[in-house]
Motif scaffolding. Structure first.
Motif, PDB file in Angstrom:
ATOM      1  N   ALA A  16       0.668  -1.227  -0.038  1.00 11.68           N
ATOM      2  CA  ALA A  16      -0.082   0.075  -0.053  1.00 11.68           C
ATOM      3  C   ALA A  16       0.835   1.245   0.026  1.00 11.68           C
ATOM      4  O   ALA A  16       0.657   2.245  -0.605  1.00 11.68           O
ATOM      5  N   HIS A  17       1.823   1.144   0.823  1.00 10.13           N
ATOM      6  CA  HIS A  17       3.007   2.365   0.813  1.00 10.13           C
ATOM      7  C   HIS A  17       3.405   2.420  -0.652  1.00 10.13           C
ATOM      8  O   HIS A  17       3.526   3.855  -1.203  1.00 10.13           O
ATOM      9  N   GLU A  18       3.980   1.696  -1.275  1.00 13.01           N
ATOM     10  CA  GLU A  18       4.419   1.560  -2.756  1.00 13.01           C
ATOM     11  C   GLU A  18       3.316   2.180  -3.493  1.00 13.01           C
ATOM     12  O   GLU A  18       3.512   3.127  -4.538  1.00 13.01           O
ATOM     13  N   VAL A  19       2.246   1.714  -3.727  1.00  8.70           N
ATOM     14  CA  VAL A  19       1.083   2.039  -4.391  1.00  8.70           C
ATOM     15  C   VAL A  19       0.897   3.540  -4.140  1.00  8.70           C
ATOM     16  O   VAL A  19       0.298   4.563  -4.958  1.00  8.70           O
ATOM     17  N   GLY A  20       0.824   3.961  -2.855  1.00  5.27           N
ATOM     18  CA  GLY A  20       0.389   5.389  -2.609  1.00  5.27           C
ATOM     19  C   GLY A  20       1.399   6.363  -3.144  1.00  5.27           C
ATOM     20  O   GLY A  20       1.335   7.582  -3.599  1.00  5.27           O
ATOM     21  N   GLY A  21       2.653   6.007  -3.005  1.00  2.91           N
ATOM     22  CA  GLY A  21       3.843   6.669  -3.678  1.00  2.91           C
ATOM     23  C   GLY A  21       3.630   6.927  -4.892  1.00  2.91           C
ATOM     24  O   GLY A  21       3.932   8.022  -5.715  1.00  2.91           O
ATOM     25  N   TYR A  22       3.219   5.757  -5.742  1.00  7.63           N
ATOM     26  CA  TYR A  22       3.201   5.807  -7.276  1.00  7.63           C
ATOM     27  C   TYR A  22       1.919   6.730  -7.587  1.00  7.63           C
ATOM     28  O   TYR A  22       2.092   7.648  -8.430  1.00  7.63           O
ATOM     29  N   LEU A  23       0.653   6.726  -6.898  1.00 11.76           N
ATOM     30  CA  LEU A  23      -0.339   7.303  -7.265  1.00 11.76           C
ATOM     31  C   LEU A  23      -0.109   8.933  -6.961  1.00 11.76           C
ATOM     32  O   LEU A  23      -0.380   9.725  -7.744  1.00 11.76           O
ATOM     33  N   ALA A  24       0.375   9.123  -5.785  1.00 12.46           N
ATOM     34  CA  ALA A  24       0.811  10.682  -5.494  1.00 12.46           C
ATOM     35  C   ALA A  24       1.702  11.355  -6.388  1.00 12.46           C
ATOM     36  O   ALA A  24       1.892  12.342  -6.726  1.00 12.46           O
ATOM     37  N   ASN A  25       2.912  10.497  -7.072  1.00 11.19           N
ATOM     38  CA  ASN A  25       3.705  11.143  -7.887  1.00 11.19           C
ATOM     39  C   ASN A  25       3.198  10.840  -9.196  1.00 11.19           C
ATOM     40  O   ASN A  25       3.898  11.628 -10.059  1.00 11.19           O
ATOM     41  N   ARG A  26       2.501  10.047  -9.848  1.00 10.35           N
ATOM     42  CA  ARG A  26       2.352   9.745 -11.142  1.00 10.35           C
ATOM     43  C   ARG A  26       1.021   9.895 -11.651  1.00 10.35           C
ATOM     44  O   ARG A  26       0.686  10.029 -12.969  1.00 10.35           O
ATOM     45  N   VAL A  27      -0.092   9.994 -10.729  1.00  9.66           N
ATOM     46  CA  VAL A  27      -1.654   9.883 -11.372  1.00  9.66           C
ATOM     47  C   VAL A  27      -2.023  11.280 -10.837  1.00  9.66           C
ATOM     48  O   VAL A  27      -2.014  11.380  -9.500  1.00  9.66           O
TER      49      VAL A  27
ATOM     50  N   VAL B   7      -6.523  15.459  -1.495  1.00 14.68           N
ATOM     51  CA  VAL B   7      -6.261  15.533  -0.195  1.00 14.68           C
ATOM     52  C   VAL B   7      -4.933  14.383   0.207  1.00 14.68           C
ATOM     53  O   VAL B   7      -4.328  14.846   0.764  1.00 14.68           O
ATOM     54  N   LEU B   8      -5.544  13.442  -0.203  1.00 10.47           N
ATOM     55  CA  LEU B   8      -4.495  12.231   0.061  1.00 10.47           C
ATOM     56  C   LEU B   8      -3.253  12.523  -0.540  1.00 10.47           C
ATOM     57  O   LEU B   8      -2.035  12.384  -0.003  1.00 10.47           O
ATOM     58  N   ALA B   9      -3.082  12.892  -1.834  1.00 13.01           N
ATOM     59  CA  ALA B   9      -1.655  13.192  -2.560  1.00 13.01           C
ATOM     60  C   ALA B   9      -1.150  14.426  -1.776  1.00 13.01           C
ATOM     61  O   ALA B   9       0.177  14.495  -1.722  1.00 13.01           O
ATOM     62  N   ASP B  10      -1.810  15.381  -1.445  1.00 10.17           N
ATOM     63  CA  ASP B  10      -1.201  16.511  -0.746  1.00 10.17           C
ATOM     64  C   ASP B  10      -0.422  16.175   0.633  1.00 10.17           C
ATOM     65  O   ASP B  10       0.541  16.428   0.867  1.00 10.17           O
ATOM     66  N   LEU B  11      -1.417  15.092   1.192  1.00  7.78           N
ATOM     67  CA  LEU B  11      -0.830  14.765   2.631  1.00  7.78           C
ATOM     68  C   LEU B  11       0.395  13.989   2.441  1.00  7.78           C
ATOM     69  O   LEU B  11       1.395  14.030   3.121  1.00  7.78           O
ATOM     70  N   TRP B  12       0.344  13.077   1.343  1.00 10.34           N
ATOM     71  CA  TRP B  12       1.558  12.122   1.041  1.00 10.34           C
ATOM     72  C   TRP B  12       2.837  13.143   0.515  1.00 10.34           C
ATOM     73  O   TRP B  12       3.899  12.691   1.143  1.00 10.34           O
ATOM     74  N   ASN B  13       2.537  13.997  -0.155  1.00  9.23           N
ATOM     75  CA  ASN B  13       3.636  14.714  -0.537  1.00  9.23           C
ATOM     76  C   ASN B  13       4.551  15.684   0.357  1.00  9.23           C
ATOM     77  O   ASN B  13       5.666  15.955   0.002  1.00  9.23           O
ATOM     78  N   VAL B  14       3.721  15.861   1.545  1.00 13.61           N
ATOM     79  CA  VAL B  14       4.285  16.489   2.731  1.00 13.61           C
ATOM     80  C   VAL B  14       4.850  15.679   3.727  1.00 13.61           C
ATOM     81  O   VAL B  14       5.464  16.131   4.700  1.00 13.61           O
ATOM     82  N   ALA B  15       4.357  14.608   3.588  1.00 14.16           N
ATOM     83  CA  ALA B  15       4.609  13.548   4.563  1.00 14.16           C
ATOM     84  C   ALA B  15       6.138  13.086   4.782  1.00 14.16           C
ATOM     85  O   ALA B  15       6.510  12.858   3.750  1.00 14.16           O
ATOM     86  N   SER B  16       6.532  12.876   5.678  1.00 15.12           N
ATOM     87  CA  SER B  16       7.816  11.852   5.905  1.00 15.12           C
ATOM     88  C   SER B  16       7.636  10.435   5.692  1.00 15.12           C
ATOM     89  O   SER B  16       6.368  10.087   5.370  1.00 15.12           O
ATOM     90  N   GLU B  17       8.628   9.695   5.429  1.00 12.47           N
ATOM     91  CA  GLU B  17       8.567   8.372   5.215  1.00 12.47           C
ATOM     92  C   GLU B  17       7.790   7.406   6.289  1.00 12.47           C
ATOM     93  O   GLU B  17       7.011   6.741   5.984  1.00 12.47           O
ATOM     94  N   ASP B  18       7.936   7.952   7.474  1.00 12.25           N
ATOM     95  CA  ASP B  18       7.095   7.265   8.692  1.00 12.25           C
ATOM     96  C   ASP B  18       5.641   7.592   8.444  1.00 12.25           C
ATOM     97  O   ASP B  18       4.745   6.881   8.522  1.00 12.25           O
ATOM     98  N   GLU B  19       5.329   8.922   8.251  1.00  8.86           N
ATOM     99  CA  GLU B  19       3.971   9.439   8.071  1.00  8.86           C
ATOM    100  C   GLU B  19       3.463   8.848   6.666  1.00  8.86           C
ATOM    101  O   GLU B  19       2.248   8.352   6.966  1.00  8.86           O
ATOM    102  N   GLN B  20       4.118   8.487   5.543  1.00  4.35           N
ATOM    103  CA  GLN B  20       3.405   7.900   4.573  1.00  4.35           C
ATOM    104  C   GLN B  20       3.090   6.440   4.754  1.00  4.35           C
ATOM    105  O   GLN B  20       2.400   6.104   4.476  1.00  4.35           O
ATOM    106  N   GLN B  21       3.924   5.733   5.484  1.00  2.00           N
ATOM    107  CA  GLN B  21       3.566   4.504   5.977  1.00  2.00           C
ATOM    108  C   GLN B  21       2.487   4.361   6.854  1.00  2.00           C
ATOM    109  O   GLN B  21       1.559   3.706   6.830  1.00  2.00           O
ATOM    110  N   ALA B  22       2.304   5.411   7.736  1.00  2.00           N
ATOM    111  CA  ALA B  22       1.071   5.501   8.507  1.00  2.00           C
ATOM    112  C   ALA B  22      -0.158   5.783   7.911  1.00  2.00           C
ATOM    113  O   ALA B  22      -1.221   5.069   7.862  1.00  2.00           O
ATOM    114  N   ILE B  23      -0.162   6.669   6.741  1.00  5.56           N
ATOM    115  CA  ILE B  23      -1.177   6.916   5.719  1.00  5.56           C
ATOM    116  C   ILE B  23      -1.623   5.696   4.983  1.00  5.56           C
ATOM    117  O   ILE B  23      -2.700   5.366   4.932  1.00  5.56           O
ATOM    118  N   ALA B  24      -0.355   4.824   4.518  1.00  7.32           N
ATOM    119  CA  ALA B  24      -0.683   3.534   3.971  1.00  7.32           C
ATOM    120  C   ALA B  24      -1.620   2.663   4.693  1.00  7.32           C
ATOM    121  O   ALA B  24      -2.803   1.984   4.518  1.00  7.32           O
TER     122      ALA B  24
END
Length: 82
Positions: free
Chosen positions: A35-46, A55-72
């Motif tokens: 889910a973390h990998e897919v989240g990164g792909y979607l936030a950066n490429r879709v 909103v999810l893409a904005d949160l993802w893009n400002v989040a640290s690696e740990d925060e991204q893992q929490a979002i996923a």
């Protein structure tokens, strides 16, 4: 219409894939990592197709690696409760 166009369709799609992953013996940790990998792909490429995705893409893009893992992880929980 793409599964990405509607947030409820997207959650339903993810819930189905989550069940398939569980049926094939994937651990929760593995599912969350994917889910973390897919989240990164979607936030950066879709381009977000709706407000929720934006909103999810904005949160993802400002989040640290740990925060991204929490979002996923939270997204996995969200679709599990679906």
């Amino acid at each position: 219409m793409s599964v990405l166009d509607n947030f409820d369709s997207w959650k339903s799609f993810l819930a189905n894939r989550l069940e398939q992953a569980k049926d094939h013996g994937m651990s929760h940790e593995t599912i969350t990592n994917i889910a973390h990998e897919v989240g990164g792909y979607l936030a950066n490429r879709v381009e977000p197709a709706n407000g929720e995705q934006a909103v999810l893409a904005d949160l993802w893009n400002v989040a640290s690696e740990d925060e991204q893992q929490a979002i996923a992880s939270t997204m996995v929980k969200l679709v599990q409760k679906g």
